[in-house]
Scaffold this motif. Sequence first.
Motif, PDB file in Angstrom:
ATOM      1  N   UNK A  79       0.817  -1.226   0.000  1.00 44.63           N
ATOM      2  CA  UNK A  79       0.000   0.000   0.000  1.00 44.63           C
ATOM      3  C   UNK A  79       0.843   1.266   0.000  1.00 44.63           C
ATOM      4  N   UNK A  80       2.103   1.165   0.408  1.00 44.00           N
ATOM      5  CA  UNK A  80       2.949   2.351   0.545  1.00 44.00           C
ATOM      6  C   UNK A  80       3.249   2.958  -0.821  1.00 44.00           C
ATOM      7  N   UNK A  81       3.262   4.276  -0.880  1.00 45.56           N
ATOM      8  CA  UNK A  81       3.593   4.972  -2.122  1.00 45.56           C
ATOM      9  C   UNK A  81       5.061   5.370  -2.164  1.00 45.56           C
ATOM     10  N   UNK A  82       5.774   5.242  -1.058  1.00 39.44           N
ATOM     11  CA  UNK A  82       7.206   5.512  -1.033  1.00 39.44           C
ATOM     12  C   UNK A  82       7.815   4.788   0.164  1.00 39.44           C
ATOM     13  N   UNK A  83       9.143   4.661   0.217  1.00 34.14           N
ATOM     14  CA  UNK A  83       9.786   3.957   1.333  1.00 34.14           C
ATOM     15  C   UNK A  83       9.550   4.615   2.690  1.00 34.14           C
ATOM     16  N   UNK A  84       9.270   5.933   2.691  1.00 34.56           N
ATOM     17  CA  UNK A  84       9.069   6.620   3.959  1.00 34.56           C
ATOM     18  C   UNK A  84       7.851   6.086   4.694  1.00 34.56           C
ATOM     19  N   UNK A  85       6.801   5.748   3.954  1.00 36.40           N
ATOM     20  CA  UNK A  85       5.607   5.198   4.593  1.00 36.40           C
ATOM     21  C   UNK A  85       5.904   3.840   5.204  1.00 36.40           C
ATOM     22  N   UNK A  86       6.748   3.075   4.539  1.00 34.40           N
ATOM     23  CA  UNK A  86       7.114   1.770   5.101  1.00 34.40           C
ATOM     24  C   UNK A  86       7.932   1.962   6.370  1.00 34.40           C
ATOM     25  N   UNK A  87       8.866   2.913   6.350  1.00 35.95           N
ATOM     26  CA  UNK A  87       9.678   3.180   7.552  1.00 35.95           C
ATOM     27  C   UNK A  87       8.806   3.592   8.717  1.00 35.95           C
ATOM     28  N   UNK A  88       7.846   4.474   8.460  1.00 31.16           N
ATOM     29  CA  UNK A  88       6.953   4.912   9.534  1.00 31.16           C
ATOM     30  C   UNK A  88       6.099   3.750  10.035  1.00 31.16           C
ATOM     31  N   UNK A  89       5.628   2.921   9.103  1.00 30.21           N
ATOM     32  CA  UNK A  89       4.816   1.775   9.511  1.00 30.21           C
ATOM     33  C   UNK A  89       5.605   0.765  10.315  1.00 30.21           C
ATOM     34  N   UNK A  90       6.855   0.536   9.933  1.00 31.54           N
ATOM     35  CA  UNK A  90       7.698  -0.388  10.694  1.00 31.54           C
ATOM     36  C   UNK A  90       7.928   0.124  12.105  1.00 31.54           C
ATOM     37  N   UNK A  91       8.153   1.427  12.226  1.00 34.62           N
ATOM     38  CA  UNK A  91       8.347   1.989  13.563  1.00 34.62           C
ATOM     39  C   UNK A  91       7.089   1.824  14.406  1.00 34.62           C
ATOM     40  N   UNK A  92       5.928   1.993  13.785  1.00 33.75           N
ATOM     41  CA  UNK A  92       4.671   1.820  14.518  1.00 33.75           C
ATOM     42  C   UNK A  92       4.508   0.397  15.016  1.00 33.75           C
ATOM     43  N   UNK A  93       5.146  -0.561  14.340  1.00 32.41           N
ATOM     44  CA  UNK A  93       5.098  -1.957  14.764  1.00 32.41           C
ATOM     45  C   UNK A  93       6.247  -2.317  15.711  1.00 32.41           C
ATOM     46  N   UNK A  94       6.983  -1.325  16.169  1.00 34.66           N
ATOM     47  CA  UNK A  94       8.008  -1.568  17.173  1.00 34.66           C
ATOM     48  C   UNK A  94       9.380  -1.893  16.636  1.00 34.66           C
ATOM     49  N   UNK A  95       9.610  -1.703  15.344  1.00 35.86           N
ATOM     50  CA  UNK A  95      10.915  -1.990  14.756  1.00 35.86           C
ATOM     51  C   UNK A  95      11.760  -0.730  14.809  1.00 35.86           C
ATOM     52  N   UNK A  96      12.921  -0.813  15.442  1.00 34.66           N
ATOM     53  CA  UNK A  96      13.812   0.326  15.634  1.00 34.66           C
ATOM     54  C   UNK A  96      15.060   0.160  14.773  1.00 34.66           C
ATOM     55  N   UNK A  97      15.931   1.172  14.852  1.00 39.09           N
ATOM     56  CA  UNK A  97      17.197   1.073  14.123  1.00 39.09           C
ATOM     57  C   UNK A  97      18.017  -0.118  14.606  1.00 39.09           C
ATOM     58  N   UNK A  98      17.947  -0.416  15.893  1.00 33.20           N
ATOM     59  CA  UNK A  98      18.679  -1.570  16.418  1.00 33.20           C
ATOM     60  C   UNK A  98      18.128  -2.872  15.827  1.00 33.20           C
ATOM     61  N   UNK A  99      16.793  -2.939  15.702  1.00 32.30           N
ATOM     62  CA  UNK A  99      16.199  -4.117  15.076  1.00 32.30           C
ATOM     63  C   UNK A  99      16.611  -4.224  13.612  1.00 32.30           C
ATOM     64  N   UNK A 100      16.672  -3.084  12.925  1.00 39.65           N
ATOM     65  CA  UNK A 100      17.062  -3.093  11.513  1.00 39.65           C
ATOM     66  C   UNK A 100      18.468  -3.641  11.336  1.00 39.65           C
ATOM     67  N   UNK A 101      19.345  -3.428  12.331  1.00 38.95           N
ATOM     68  CA  UNK A 101      20.710  -3.947  12.229  1.00 38.95           C
ATOM     69  C   UNK A 101      20.716  -5.466  12.163  1.00 38.95           C
ATOM     70  N   UNK A 102      19.738  -6.107  12.806  1.00 38.26           N
ATOM     71  CA  UNK A 102      19.655  -7.558  12.748  1.00 38.26           C
ATOM     72  C   UNK A 102      19.232  -8.049  11.363  1.00 38.26           C
ATOM     73  N   UNK A 103      18.695  -7.134  10.561  1.00 41.94           N
ATOM     74  CA  UNK A 103      18.342  -7.472   9.191  1.00 41.94           C
ATOM     75  C   UNK A 103      19.403  -6.965   8.216  1.00 41.94           C
TER      76      UNK A 103
END
Length: 381
Positions: A32-56
């Motif tokens: 549904x996202x029209x750009x990566x920024x919406x995905x970043x905001x949505x991931x943060x809303x689901x509790x994914x932080x920069x530290x979590x992103x490092x694991x990916x």
Amino acid sequence: MTDLSELDRGAAPGAADPVKVLLHRHRELCERAVDPLEIAAGLEAHGITDRTAARFRHRDVFSLAEELYARVPRDADTATDGSAAPDAPTREGGGRRSVTVLLLPLLPGALCAASLIALTRTHGQNRLYAAAAGVLAVALALRAALRRGPLALPDQFASRSTTGSWTCWLLAYAVLGDGLLRTAIAGGPDGLPDGTAGGDWPLSLAPLLALTLAVAPATWTAGLFLTHARRKLATSRGLEDFAASVRPVLLGAVALFLGTVAALVALCAPFLDTEPVSPAVLALAALLFVARLLTVHGFTHAPRVILVLTAAALVLAPATVFAARLPGCGALGAPVEALTAAWGPTGVPVLTCGAGALTLLVHASRTLTRASAHLRPERAR
């Protein structure tokens, strides 16, 4: 919210493609996202932080969102088939909406000023009719102004926000409360308010005029905050970086709004024979403005609680003075009488509304600085 322990297992070193696991869990968001920024905001809303992103195997959530956005297949023809995107307005329609957002917030203040002029030129029963018509006209104008633009509530938040009645209580106290408290401490009142500033129960119409005029700068300031926040979202490279860059923007927006309200109060003072500076009006304006900003972004619980507590405290203040007249209850009114003796009747709204506004501002500096707070309402989960 996504179970982060499960994400950790998906991002374990043994996982061949950890990002694919995340894409599967959040496929709807990514599609549904029209750009990566919406995905970043949505991931943060689901509790994914920069530290979590490092694991990916990514340095931050924004980098992770860019890969998720790139992995989702999209129809390349949607942008070239001649049809406009659902949320991309035509230039003519967008222009009309822009003019509406700019001019409609001016209507409540203009109608309030016209109503006050009508009150000064009518007497007796005609004065009552003019007051009723003015209240109705201003209420309808406020409703129309707050249903469009940056201060409009998205549909999914409207049912969760029930602050309208408490806001009315706060506005009613701004008009009637100080006069009632002053008269109550002096032993009155002996009658109902007669609509004048010199009656047995004096009214103060300056706060109402200033607050209705403040609808316009509140709308424009909120729009500036939203615009700058989204620009910061586009240039930030981490959640902490975004929060640090947006916090000064939020504080600056509140300061700009309060400065505008102070100027409006000073401009209204000569016409209504009031003081050019009103801390009570500034405190109430700050409380309502920050509460609306939070509510618009989906944080409805804190504004509702603070407005209820503030309205209850304002009602309780004169109630304790009246209760102190009962035998053996003289101590009940002592705190309010002491506060009024030191700061005047305006000390009560300054203290209560100021404390509420400061509490909400601290809360807003933690919530409105999240990337997830700036998801477009129609795409927020």
